[in-house]
Structure formats: structure tokens, C-alpha cells
Scaffold this active site. Structure first.
Site, PDB file in Angstrom:
ATOM      1  N   ASN A 162      -6.629  -2.239   6.054  1.00 38.42           N
ATOM      2  CA  ASN A 162      -6.928  -3.163   7.966  1.00 38.42           C
ATOM      3  C   ASN A 162      -8.009  -1.852   8.242  1.00 38.42           C
ATOM      4  O   ASN A 162      -8.590  -2.638   8.948  1.00 38.42           O
ATOM      5  CB  ASN A 162      -5.539  -1.961   8.396  1.00 38.42           C
TER       6      ASN A 162
ATOM      7  N   GLU B 119       0.704  -1.188  -0.471  1.00 40.46           N
ATOM      8  CA  GLU B 119      -0.083   0.034   0.257  1.00 40.46           C
ATOM      9  C   GLU B 119       1.323   1.398  -0.409  1.00 40.46           C
ATOM     10  O   GLU B 119       1.697   1.198   0.913  1.00 40.46           O
ATOM     11  CB  GLU B 119      -1.113   0.268   1.432  1.00 40.46           C
TER      12      GLU B 119
END
Ligand code: T1G
Length: 675
Positions: A479, A441
Site C-alpha cells: 500500500n 504481509e
């Protein structure tokens, strides 16, 4: 054939048919039309004694044109073109470089001879698109390389090197690297008068039921949930039982079933989503990038070590910094151990291990990072400590160096603000183990410069990562979507579900493991307040009893010495105790409710991430979950799946459970649209 991607040229009595269809010579309609005409030309010209089929550019045909699969079919179809090549009464030599894949290898298999440069790769990766080689590959390959090799190539889809293909007889000769056309012409000269002309379809594939059974058993776990591997195996089996034409019909039937199934649509979606993720909206693809020849990594722990290996393996020098000598030596030792483990498995040579380790410089001083082009901080998650480190980096790093944080949820803008050069700061969130997990990411801060973002996105490909741009928000993309799932999973425990039930639903859905198995693997104590006397959640109670997960032999499950989980009576007691102390009545929870509250909520969060612009596109979210969290690729990722499951059904269920439905999801639901 003026603007056709196919051109022909006579070299004496040999016709050279050349394809030039960048970027990968996909066998699109224009290529097929051109090939068909070239074959007719060769057949009708008595002056032609042999044909060489070769491609310009990066590679030999890399397969059918996948972009055409969702369009109306255009004749001539590939199987027909391939049949006409094989039927030609003059030998055809396929001259292979780059990657002869899928329909490209099937075309080469229809050619009577194949020669390849040593650097070439040959494969039938269709299974990775939820398909099978549907242009005769499952029938010709077993006849040329045998059942065992054909099973490996079709059901797993990994390409083989030209050298191995030569050993297997799939390639007749290896050409001079850089002299492919000359080698092919010389080869054609040698064989042009050889009769009979060898045709793969006229060979037979010796039955080997034992090998097929063994292959099915050995790979049952690997193929779990996928439709395509079994279909590939069935086609190879058919090649050993049926005459060629009947085998082709069997292959066609199996291919058509897969083509119109949901799994292939999902896997094709991910094929293009992965490539689209590399593109940054609003930044020119030819923006000048910053040079990255030397990298600094701060922290030699699990993440720092894994991150470092990515660069060493890509041939980029790394200086790894730690505060204490023993921690540094331990970190460097783990890196060497990991490389030696790969060498022991034959994945690396000892030379490659030494070459990688030779690029590593251990250091106890952050000042040694002064001339690094990129510095990645991989220390524990504490904002004050991160700001202190970035403050130091700001003082020592050379102008124009990129400063990256491997934080998995902290605010990258706040970290950047602790420097005088926020434009050079970016998040690079690797996933553990960082030398294995493909996802990266790349967190774009409010002040991150375009060339910094573009440089890191390009670098990701160099270190063999799939990179996705994420905005600054708690947990970024992956997340952040994991949070509602974990929250609902814990609530469902209180209401009556068990860890085993919830995990079973996720594993049956296709996840590698469920929320509680994952918690036990990662560590139940991650983020725990460490006060055994303070018990406010089930997790607090587990941690207070030292049930920190696999590493302690107990967590939500009990574990034997081989780390095999079994349901825990003690955990059931803890949950029931919590339930009674909270005056919650236990009730039966259906599997569907678990899906709705743990997966539909993820889709809802994904929609909010898109609304806020924290992800560029829905397909990026899918790439994050496929490459970072083990979402089953044959379901295409949470946002693609939402379209298959039905956004209206998802929105209705979320509302039923009292969740606020994101406006974007509500809008899609109203139109029964996907993302
Ligand atoms: N069709 C259409 N476009 C393709 C393509 C294909 N087969 N392969 C690549 N592209 C595009 C890709 O989207 C990207 O576009 C650009 O080319 C460069 O690709 C009947 C049914 C060949 C190893 O599965 O594995 O044959 O993003 O970034 O890293 O049995 O591409 O630039 O707009 O990946 O150098 C079987 C798929 C098809 C091979 C090159 N073949 N391709 O990798 O470049 S099914 C495959 C690859 C079939 C028959 C069946 C890789 C590559 P854009 P790239 P790369």
C-alpha cells in the site's frame, strides 16, 4: 559413480538406477552425467533385461535444475540423455512418486513404461517459468495423451494426479503407496521380454485443429501478455504435423527464443524470489516455533471470514468472535456459502465442506479465545478500537499466544504498546478476498520476538499463502508503493489525462486493471470523510454524488447491470470543473508520461522502503506486487522491472518530473545496475 547422485544396483536381471539429489532431484549436471553412465552400463551388460529408474527423497525428478539456466551449459544435455534412455534396447520403467515435473516428466516420457504411486503428481510447469518443455515433452506428450490433454498440461502448466494420468495412459500402472520399488520391480519383471519396446516418439499425435483453435480462443484472456503459452500451443500443433525429429527441432527453436527472452528471466526471478521471501535474515532456520493448533479471529466481516477460511481449509480449528448475533450469523453464513460455492464447482467435496465447517466455533465472547495459540484481529481500521481490543486480549489470552492485527496501514508498534506483551504482537496483513489472495504481509514490530515472526512465516505456508516480512511504516510495502501511484494518477487527471487513458496504459502494461478501475472496484468512498458538502478533490465530488464505484453502478466509470464499465460524461464534467476552478490548463499527456509518473514513482518508493529496511530485499517487494496487486509476473515485479527498464532512465525521468530520487535508486542509476 562414487559421489554421484546416481547409484545403480542389480536386482536379478533388472538394473535399478536411483537418483538421490535433494531437495527435489533436479536434473543438474551431476545427475545427467550419472544417468548417461547408467544407460551405457545397462546397454553394455547383457545380463540386464530391464531397468527401473527411481528417485529417493521427497520426489521423482522435479525438472531441470533451474539454477543452471544462468550458468554456462554442461554436457551431456538433457535432450541427449533422454534420447539415450528411449533408444535403449531394454525396457526402462520410470517409478514415480512426489512430483514428476518438467524435465522430470520428459525423462519419464522417454522411459518405455511409467508407474506411479496414487499420491504422485505429473506435470510440465515450464510455462510458469516463461518456458516450454524443451527436452521433447511437447512432442512426446501429445503422442501419449492426445492433443487436448497435452494443450492443458503444457500451456497451463498445472500438474495432474497419478490417477488421472493413468486414465489418460500417461501412467501404465498405479503402484502401492509406500511400495514403489517393489511394484516397479514386479512390473519390470512382467514386461522385460515384451517386444517391440514401446517408444513414445514412435507413436503419432492425431491432428485436432478444432481443439487447438478452441483452446486458443477459450484461453486468450488468460494468456494475455504472456509469450510462453502460444509457443507451447505451437509446439503441440507441430507434433501433429511434423515427424518426431523435425518436431524436436521446432521445439528447440521455440524453447531457445523463450529462454533468452525477458519474460522467462522475470518468471524465473519470481520462482526463486517467492522461496527466498520465506527466509528471515538474522533468524536461524531451525528456531523453535510456537505450536498453532487453535486460532481465534475477531470480526466476522469480509476480512475476518476470509481469514478464518484459510485456517479451516488447512484443518486448523477456529473460534470466530463478533459483538452482535446477527453479524456473527451473517459472517458464518458467508463462510458456508463460499465453501458450498467451491463444492458446486467441483473444487471441494461436501465432506470437505462439512469437515471445514466442523472446525468453526462461532462466539459472542472474547473470553472464549483464552486458550487460542494465535488470535487475529480483523475489525475496522480505528487505532483506539484496536488498542481497546488488544488491551482485552492482553488480559485473557494465554501466555505465549501470538496476538496479530490484520491492519492494512496502522502502526503495529503502537498497537503492541497497548499490551504488556509487545514481543507476542505481529501484523498479519491479508489481502481481500483473504481466502483467495495469496499474499500475506507479515509486519515485524520493533518488539516482535524472533520465534513469533518465524512461527507466522512458517504458518503462512500451511495456509497456502506467500508471506513477506514488512517493517512498520504507513502502508507497509504494498500500500505504501500504491500511494504515489494513486496520487500521480489523480494529478494527471487534473492536467489533462482521462481515467480511461491512465487505466488503458496500466492494462496494456499487463496490470489486471488501472488505478481508477481498481478504485471503483474497492470503493471510491474508502477513506472518504463522508461530508458531501466538503468537496476538495475529484473523489470528494464523486462521493458527494453517490458515485462510490461498482457497488453504486457509478464511480470514475458508469456501470451496466453486468458491471461493464463505460467512460462517464458526468465524470469528465466534474474533472473539467475542478480543472477550471483550480485554473489549471489542460494539456496532452503521453502514455510514457503516465508510465513515468505512476510506475517509476513506485520503484522510487520501493527503493526508499529498502533504504529504511522496511523490506528485507528487493525481490520481496516484487513478490508483494505479484501476489497482492496483480503486477504481471512476466515483468518480474517493480524492482526487477526497474533493472530491465533501466534505473538510469527511471532516475532521469523522475528528476525531470521534479521527484526526489531515492539515494539507493540514484546509486543504482549511476552504475546502470538493477536492484
Ligand atoms: N531446480 C532448482 N532448484 C529447485 C527446483 C528446480 N527445478 N525445484 C525446486 N528447487 C529448490 C527450491 O528453490 C528450494 O530451494 C527447494 O528446491 C525446495 O523447493 C528442459 C527447462 C518441486 C513442487 O518448474 O514446483 O524442467 O529455497 O520450496 O514446496 O523442459 O519446488 O530451499 O534453497 O518449492 O516442496 C521445471 C519447480 C523446471 C518445478 C516442490 N520444473 N519446483 O515444492 O519445495 S524447467 C519446475 C517446484 C524444466 C525442461 C525444463 C517445487 C516442487 P531453497 P520448494 P516444495
Amino acid at each position: 559413480m562414487s559421489d554421484s547422485p546416481i547409484s545403480i544396483e542389480k536386482h536379478g536381471d533388472i538394473l535399478v538406477v536411483t537418483s538421490n539429489n535433494p531437495p527435489v532431484n533436479a536434473l543438474g549436471a551431476a545427475v545427467r552425467i550419472g544417468l548417461d553412465a547408467a544407460v551405457k552400463q545397462a546397454a553394455s551388460d547383457d545380463g540386464i533385461k530391464a531397468v527401473v529408474l527411481i528417485c529417493e527423497g521427497q520426489t521423482f525428478f522435479a525438472g531441470a535444475d533451474i539454477t543452471e539456466f544462468s550458468k554456462p551449459p554442461v554436457e551431456p544435455f538433457l535432450p541427449a540423455v533422454i534420447a539415450s534412455i528411449e533408444a535403449l534396447n531394454k525396457p526402462v520403467v520410470a517409478a514415480i512418486h512426489g512430483t514428476a515435473l518438467g524435465g522430470g516428466l520428459e525423462t519419464a516420457l522417454a522411459c518405455h513404461y511409467r508407474i506411479a504411486v496414487p499420491s504422485a503428481k505429473l506435470g510440465v510447469p515450464e510455462v510458469k517459468l516463461g518456458l516450454l518443455p524443451g527436452a521433447g515433452g511437447t512432442q512426446r506428450l501429445p503422442r501419449v495423451v492426445g492433443v487436448k490433454a497435452a494443450l492443458e498440461m503444457t500451456a497451463k502448466g498445472d500438474p495432474v494426479s497419478a490417477k488421472l494420468a493413468h486414465q489418460w495412459g500417461l501412467v501404465d500402472a498405479l503402484a502401492d503407496e509406500g511400495g514403489l520399488l517393489q511394484s516397479a520391480l514386479a512390473f519390470a519383471e512382467q514386461i522385460k521380454a515384451v517386444r517391440p519396446i514401446p517408444r513414445a516418439s514412435e507413436r503419432s499425435a492425431a491432428p485436432d485443429d478444432a481443439a487447438i483453435d478452441a483452446f486458443r480462443k477459450e484461453n486468450a484472456r488468460k494468456f494475455r501478455g504472456f509469450d510462453a503459452p502460444a509457443a507451447n500451443i505451437a509446439c503441440v500443433e507441430a507434433a501433429t504435423r511434423l515427424p518426431f525429429e523435425e518436431g524436436l527441432n521446432f521445439e528447440r527453436t521455440e524453447f531457445t527464443k523463450l529462454m533468452f527472452g525477458t519474460q522467462s528471466a522475470a518468471q524465473r526471478h519470481i520462482f526463486f524470489a517467492e522461496r527466498k521471501a520465506a527466509k528471515i535474515d538474522g533468524i536461524a532456520s531451525d528456531i523453535a516455533l510456537r505450536p498453532i493448533n487453535k486460532v481465534g479471529v475477531i470480526g466476522a466481516g469480509t476480512m475476518g471470514g476470509g481469514i478464518t477460511m484459510n485456517f479451516l481449509s488447512a484443518g486448523i480449528a477456529v473460534i470466530i468472535v463478533e459483538q452482535a448475533e446477527d453479524a456473527l450469523n451473517r459472517g458464518v453464513g458467508v463462510i458456508r456459502k463460499n465453501y458450498e460455492a467451491s463444492a458446486a464447482k467441483g473444487r471441494l467435496t461436501s465432506d470437505q465442506v462439512e469437515k471445514a465447517m466442523g472446525l468453526l466455533t462461532p462466539s459472542l465472547s472474547i473470553d472464549d479465545l483464552a486458550d487460542c495459540d494465535l488470535i487475529i484481529e480483523a475489525i475496522f481500521e480505528n487505532m483506539d478500537v484496536k488498542k481497546e481490543v488488544f488491551g482485552k486480549l492482553d488480559a485473557i489470552a494465554r501466555p505465549g499466544a501470538i496476538l496479530a492485527s490484520n491492519t492494512s496501514y496502522l502502526n503495529v508498534d503502537e498497537i503492541a504498546a497497548s499490551t504488556s506483551r509487545p514481543q507476542d504482537v505481529v501484523g498479519m496483513h491479508f489481502f481481500s478476498p483473504a481466502n483467495v489472495m495469496k499474499l500475506l504481509e507479515v509486519v515485524r514490530g520493533a518488539r516482535t520476538a524472533d520465534d513469533v515472526l518465524a512461527t507466522v512465516m512458517k504458518l503462512a505456508k500451511t495456509i497456502r499463502k506467500v508471506a513477506v516480512v514488512a517493517g512498520v511504516c504507513p502502508g507497509f510495502i504494498g500500500n505504501r508503493m500504491l500511494m504515489p501511484r494513486q496520487v500521480e494518477a489523480n494529478k494527471l487527471l487534473m492536467e489533462g489525462a482521462t481515467p480511461e487513458q491512465i487505466d488503458r496504459v496500466h492494462v496494456e502494461f499487463g496490470m489486471p486493471m488501472g488505478p481508477f478501475q481498481m478504485s471503483d472496484l474497492a470503493g471510491v468512498d474508502i477513506g472518504w470523510h463522508r461530508d458531501p458538502a466538503r468537496i476538495e478533490t475529484i473523489r470528494d465530488a464523486l462521493c458527494a454524488e453517490d458515485r462510490w464505484g461498482q457497488k453504486k453502478g457509478a464511480g470514475f466509470y458508469d456501470y451496466d447491470e453486468k458491471r461493464n464499465p463505460t467512460p462517464s460524461a458526468r465524470v469528465t464534467e466534474i474533472i473539467e470543473d475542478f480543472r477550471s476552478r483550480s485554473n489549471m490548463a489542460k494539456r496532452d499527456i503521453t502514455d510514457q508520461e503516465i508510465i513515468e509518473r505512476t510506475l517509476y514513482t513506485m520503484v522510487n518508493e520501493g527503493a526508499m522502503i529498502l533504504e529504511e529496511g522496511m523490506a528485507q530485499r528487493a525481490s520481496d517487494i516484487d513478490v508483494v506486487w505479484i501476489y497482492g496487486y496483480g503486477w504481471p509476473i512476466y515483468r518480474g515485479g517493480p524492482m526487477f522491472w526497474a533493472g530491465v527498464e533501466g534505473t538510469d532512465k527511471i532516475a532521469a525521468a523522475l528528476a525531470k518530473h521534479g521527484f526526489a530520487v531515492s539515494p539507493m535508486l540514484a546509486e543504482k542509476a549511476a552504475k546502470s545496475e538493477g536492484f
